[in-house]
Design a protein around this motif. Structure first.
Motif, PDB file in Angstrom:
ATOM      1  N   ILE A   1     -12.099 -44.199  12.599  1.00 10.75           N
ATOM      2  CA  ILE A   1     -11.677 -44.245  11.212  1.00 10.75           C
ATOM      3  C   ILE A   1     -11.203 -45.667  10.939  1.00 10.75           C
ATOM      4  N   LEU A   2     -11.847 -46.319  10.008  1.00  6.51           N
ATOM      5  CA  LEU A   2     -11.514 -47.704   9.654  1.00  6.51           C
ATOM      6  C   LEU A   2     -11.583 -48.611  10.872  1.00  6.51           C
ATOM      7  N   GLY A   3     -12.519 -48.318  11.760  1.00  7.16           N
ATOM      8  CA  GLY A   3     -12.716 -49.181  12.913  1.00  7.16           C
ATOM      9  C   GLY A   3     -11.740 -48.972  14.042  1.00  7.16           C
ATOM     10  N   ILE A   4     -10.821 -47.963  13.967  1.00  6.83           N
ATOM     11  CA  ILE A   4      -9.838 -47.721  15.004  1.00  6.83           C
ATOM     12  C   ILE A   4     -10.336 -46.602  15.903  1.00  6.83           C
ATOM     13  N   GLN A   5     -10.364 -46.865  17.184  1.00  4.46           N
ATOM     14  CA  GLN A   5     -10.853 -45.881  18.139  1.00  4.46           C
ATOM     15  C   GLN A   5      -9.876 -44.707  18.232  1.00  4.46           C
ATOM     16  N   ASN A   6     -10.363 -43.467  18.106  1.00  5.74           N
ATOM     17  CA  ASN A   6      -9.546 -42.266  18.251  1.00  5.74           C
ATOM     18  C   ASN A   6      -9.552 -41.833  19.705  1.00  5.74           C
ATOM     19  N   VAL A   7      -8.452 -42.007  20.381  1.00  2.00           N
ATOM     20  CA  VAL A   7      -8.343 -41.685  21.803  1.00  2.00           C
ATOM     21  C   VAL A   7      -7.544 -40.391  21.941  1.00  2.00           C
ATOM     22  N   PRO A   8      -8.060 -39.384  22.626  1.00  2.00           N
ATOM     23  CA  PRO A   8      -7.287 -38.150  22.816  1.00  2.00           C
ATOM     24  C   PRO A   8      -6.034 -38.411  23.640  1.00  2.00           C
ATOM     25  N   ARG A   9      -4.977 -37.645  23.353  1.00  5.90           N
ATOM     26  CA  ARG A   9      -3.710 -37.849  24.028  1.00  5.90           C
ATOM     27  C   ARG A   9      -3.480 -36.759  25.057  1.00  5.90           C
ATOM     28  N   ASP A  10      -2.707 -37.107  26.076  1.00  8.56           N
ATOM     29  CA  ASP A  10      -2.313 -36.123  27.079  1.00  8.56           C
ATOM     30  C   ASP A  10      -1.307 -35.145  26.473  1.00  8.56           C
ATOM     31  N   VAL A  11      -1.301 -33.936  27.015  1.00  7.00           N
ATOM     32  CA  VAL A  11      -0.387 -32.902  26.556  1.00  7.00           C
ATOM     33  C   VAL A  11       0.857 -32.919  27.442  1.00  7.00           C
ATOM     34  N   HIS A  12       2.023 -33.039  26.808  1.00  4.52           N
ATOM     35  CA  HIS A  12       3.327 -32.998  27.497  1.00  4.52           C
ATOM     36  C   HIS A  12       4.223 -32.049  26.703  1.00  4.52           C
ATOM     37  N   THR A  13       4.293 -30.796  27.091  1.00  2.00           N
ATOM     38  CA  THR A  13       4.995 -29.767  26.303  1.00  2.00           C
ATOM     39  C   THR A  13       6.476 -29.710  26.683  1.00  2.00           C
ATOM     40  N   LEU A  14       7.196 -30.783  26.409  1.00  2.00           N
ATOM     41  CA  LEU A  14       8.614 -30.837  26.746  1.00  2.00           C
ATOM     42  C   LEU A  14       9.432 -29.923  25.831  1.00  2.00           C
ATOM     43  N   ASN A  15       9.101 -29.877  24.542  1.00  2.03           N
ATOM     44  CA  ASN A  15       9.835 -29.002  23.625  1.00  2.03           C
ATOM     45  C   ASN A  15       9.752 -27.542  24.060  1.00  2.03           C
ATOM     46  N   ASP A  16       8.560 -27.097  24.393  1.00  2.00           N
ATOM     47  CA  ASP A  16       8.398 -25.703  24.819  1.00  2.00           C
ATOM     48  C   ASP A  16       9.142 -25.422  26.115  1.00  2.00           C
ATOM     49  N   ALA A  17       9.164 -26.390  27.029  1.00  2.00           N
ATOM     50  CA  ALA A  17       9.865 -26.190  28.300  1.00  2.00           C
ATOM     51  C   ALA A  17      11.369 -26.093  28.095  1.00  2.00           C
ATOM     52  N   ILE A  18      11.933 -26.942  27.240  1.00  3.98           N
ATOM     53  CA  ILE A  18      13.365 -26.885  26.975  1.00  3.98           C
ATOM     54  C   ILE A  18      13.732 -25.590  26.260  1.00  3.98           C
ATOM     55  N   LEU A  19      12.876 -25.135  25.349  1.00  2.00           N
ATOM     56  CA  LEU A  19      13.148 -23.873  24.661  1.00  2.00           C
ATOM     57  C   LEU A  19      13.106 -22.690  25.633  1.00  2.00           C
ATOM     58  N   ALA A  20      12.153 -22.689  26.558  1.00  2.00           N
ATOM     59  CA  ALA A  20      12.092 -21.611  27.550  1.00  2.00           C
ATOM     60  C   ALA A  20      13.330 -21.619  28.441  1.00  2.00           C
ATOM     61  N   ALA A  21      13.780 -22.805  28.851  1.00  2.00           N
ATOM     62  CA  ALA A  21      14.999 -22.890  29.664  1.00  2.00           C
ATOM     63  C   ALA A  21      16.226 -22.465  28.876  1.00  2.00           C
ATOM     64  N   GLY A  22      16.296 -22.843  27.590  1.00  2.52           N
ATOM     65  CA  GLY A  22      17.429 -22.435  26.769  1.00  2.52           C
ATOM     66  C   GLY A  22      17.470 -20.938  26.526  1.00  2.52           C
ATOM     67  N   THR A  23      16.306 -20.305  26.409  1.00  2.47           N
ATOM     68  CA  THR A  23      16.263 -18.854  26.232  1.00  2.47           C
ATOM     69  C   THR A  23      16.824 -18.137  27.451  1.00  2.47           C
ATOM     70  N   ALA A  24      16.499 -18.634  28.637  1.00  2.00           N
ATOM     71  CA  ALA A  24      17.049 -18.031  29.855  1.00  2.00           C
ATOM     72  C   ALA A  24      18.550 -18.284  29.967  1.00  2.00           C
ATOM     73  N   LEU A  25      19.012 -19.456  29.567  1.00  2.00           N
ATOM     74  CA  LEU A  25      20.444 -19.772  29.644  1.00  2.00           C
ATOM     75  C   LEU A  25      21.273 -18.950  28.665  1.00  2.00           C
ATOM     76  N   SER A  26      20.710 -18.615  27.520  1.00  2.00           N
ATOM     77  CA  SER A  26      21.467 -17.866  26.518  1.00  2.00           C
ATOM     78  C   SER A  26      21.855 -16.475  27.000  1.00  2.00           C
ATOM     79  N   LYS A  27      21.226 -15.995  28.069  1.00  3.86           N
ATOM     80  CA  LYS A  27      21.520 -14.661  28.602  1.00  3.86           C
ATOM     81  C   LYS A  27      22.535 -14.695  29.740  1.00  3.86           C
ATOM     82  N   THR A  28      22.996 -15.857  30.133  1.00  3.64           N
ATOM     83  CA  THR A  28      23.971 -15.951  31.212  1.00  3.64           C
ATOM     84  C   THR A  28      25.348 -15.517  30.718  1.00  3.64           C
ATOM     85  N   LYS A  29      26.256 -15.260  31.655  1.00  5.23           N
ATOM     86  CA  LYS A  29      27.579 -14.767  31.321  1.00  5.23           C
ATOM     87  C   LYS A  29      28.401 -15.856  30.657  1.00  5.23           C
TER      88      LYS A  29
END
Length: 438
Positions: free
Chosen positions: A258-286
């Motif tokens: 697009i406009l001469g700029i090469q579109n390069v695919p990016r790597d997937v790094h799902t940090l948000n999803d990982a932190i949310l999964a860890a927070g869901t498990a922590l919310s059930k602790t005493k």
């Protein structure tokens, strides 16, 4: 009065004598009985007893079992209803202090860390040195403690890093258990193209955690290099681009621009999803434990389903703080600084500092393996030596609105690390009246 009574007695005696001498004589005149007294009852009166239902002729009132004052008034139709439980009767000597109005409100607990200008922990503060403000209003402290809390730690390991950074992390994981105590509990999450729980919460010194950490070691990703100069980098153009066709030996997406700029695919790094999964498990602790997410990553985020703002709201609602060890290029002073300030119109390659800042946590950037190993103990010590204050908020009870927080220390040249705000929850509601600050 005395003479009349004497004459009556003499006349009565004379009549009796005449009757005895003359049986056939005239009969004596019959005197009618006096009327019953209409005033107070006649009879023995016990001093101090007063009137009783029997003395008043009232049998509808409850009789006292010991002959004393009756326990209640005569029952009527309205008085036969249940009056409910008896009122609270305070012990002697309390006076008006026993009658305290108790209202339902939210108890807010705020842990914070204090460091000097050389980033060293500052001990020895008292509650008189601390000021807490909620929505810019100063709060009265009802709790102040420096006691350590047992930790519930959700460990998040980034497996999407390059192989050189992953090798440093793998070699340093053996030092992780030494940062925790037997009273702590740890769960392990990993993420690459998505989060995965390796183990639920287990003892920090258990053999199970050691085995899970060993199993979480992976080789990492090869660094991606995109060649945009060779025949595989661009499609074949004919006649200066007026006519073009795609070489069947190359990918049809190569050269798409697009406009001469090469579109390069990016790597997937799902940090948000990982932190949310860890927070869901922590919310059930005493309750009563410090909830911590510990991230070992380069901080990159791309491809998560959850948004940063959504995850931060969930963490602040459940009193979860994010700490981390930054590795790779993000840990370098210059690159890490540029990532943290987030230049305009630039993508955010490192979001871990943003998570730590929003939840009251902290992070440590280390490029070498030795630094990564020491960072585990450094972060754990910082969490364990936090100050904790608490107060009863004056805001409406659980209105669901975000409330800003600010913790200040009345000493110069000190930095306070605390969360910026919170969302109220029903789990924190309790009656007022408990004051821990003397």
């Amino acid at each position: 009065m005395h003479d009349g009574w004497t004459a009556g007695v003499d006349a009565g005696a004379a009549g009796c004598a005449a009757t005895a001498d003359d049986p056939d004589g005239p009969k004596p005149q019959t005197i009618p009985d006096a009327p019953n007294p209409q005033g107070l009852p006649v009879g023995p009166v016990t001093p101090g007893a007063g009137t009783t239902p029997e003395s008043n002729g009232d049998n509808s009132a409850a009789r006292a079992q010991d002959g004393g004052v009756p326990s209640r008034l005569p029952e009527s139709a309205a008085q036969k209803q249940d009056d409910g439980p008896p009122p609270e009767i305070p012990t002697g000597g309390q006076g008006p202090d026993a009658f305290t109005l108790r209202v339902q409100t939210n108890f807010v607990e705020v842990p914070f860390t204090v460091k000097d200008n050389k980033q060293r922990l500052v001990p020895g503060l008292t509650w008189r040195d601390v000021r807490v403000y909620e929505n810019n209003l100063r709060q009265k402290l009802d709790l102040f403690t420096v006691d350590p809390f047992p930790l519930s730690v959700a460990l998040v390991i980034d497996q999407s890093m390059t192989y050189d950074n992953m090798a440093k992390v793998n070699n340093s994981l053996s030092a992780l258990q030494g940062a925790f105590t037997p009273y702590d509990e740890v769960s392990v999450f990993t993420y690459n193209n998505g989060p995965k729980m390796q183990t639920d919460f287990t003892g920090a010194q258990s053999a199970r955690l050691e085995a899970v950490l060993e199993r979480s070691k992976v080789t990492g990703r090869e660094p991606i290099y995109y060649d945009t100069t060779g025949p595989l980098g661009q499609n074949i153009n004919i006649n200066g681009g007026q006519d073009s066709h795609t070489d069947p030996n190359t990918n049809a997406t190569h050269g798409t621009s697009i406009l001469g700029i090469q579109n390069v695919p990016r790597d997937v790094h799902t940090l948000n999803d990982a932190i949310l999964a860890a927070g869901t498990a922590l919310s059930k602790t005493k309750t009563g434990r410090r909830r911590i997410i510990y991230v070992i990553s380069d901080g990159r985020e791309y491809g998560s389903t959850a948004k940063f703002s959504q995850v931060v709201k969930y963490l602040n609602t459940n009193k979860i703080a994010v700490y981390g060890t930054l590795v790779g290029d993000s840990s370098l002073p210059v690159i890490g600084f540029l990532d943290r300030i987030h230049l305009p119109l630039q993508m955010r390659d490192n979001i871990l500092p943003a998570y730590a800042n929003a939840t009251g946590g902290n992070f440590d950037g280390e490029f070498r393996q030795k630094g990564i190993e020491t960072s585990f103990a450094k972060i754990a010590e910082e969490v364990r030596t936090q100050y904790t204050v608490g107060y009863y908020t004056h805001e409406p009870f659980i209105d669901g609105k975000y409330r800003t927080l600010e913790v200040k220390v009345l000493r110069p040249n000190l930095t306070v690390i605390a969360k910026k705000g919170y969302y109220p929850t029903a789990a924190d509601s309790r009656p007022t009246g408990v004051v821990s600050v003397k």
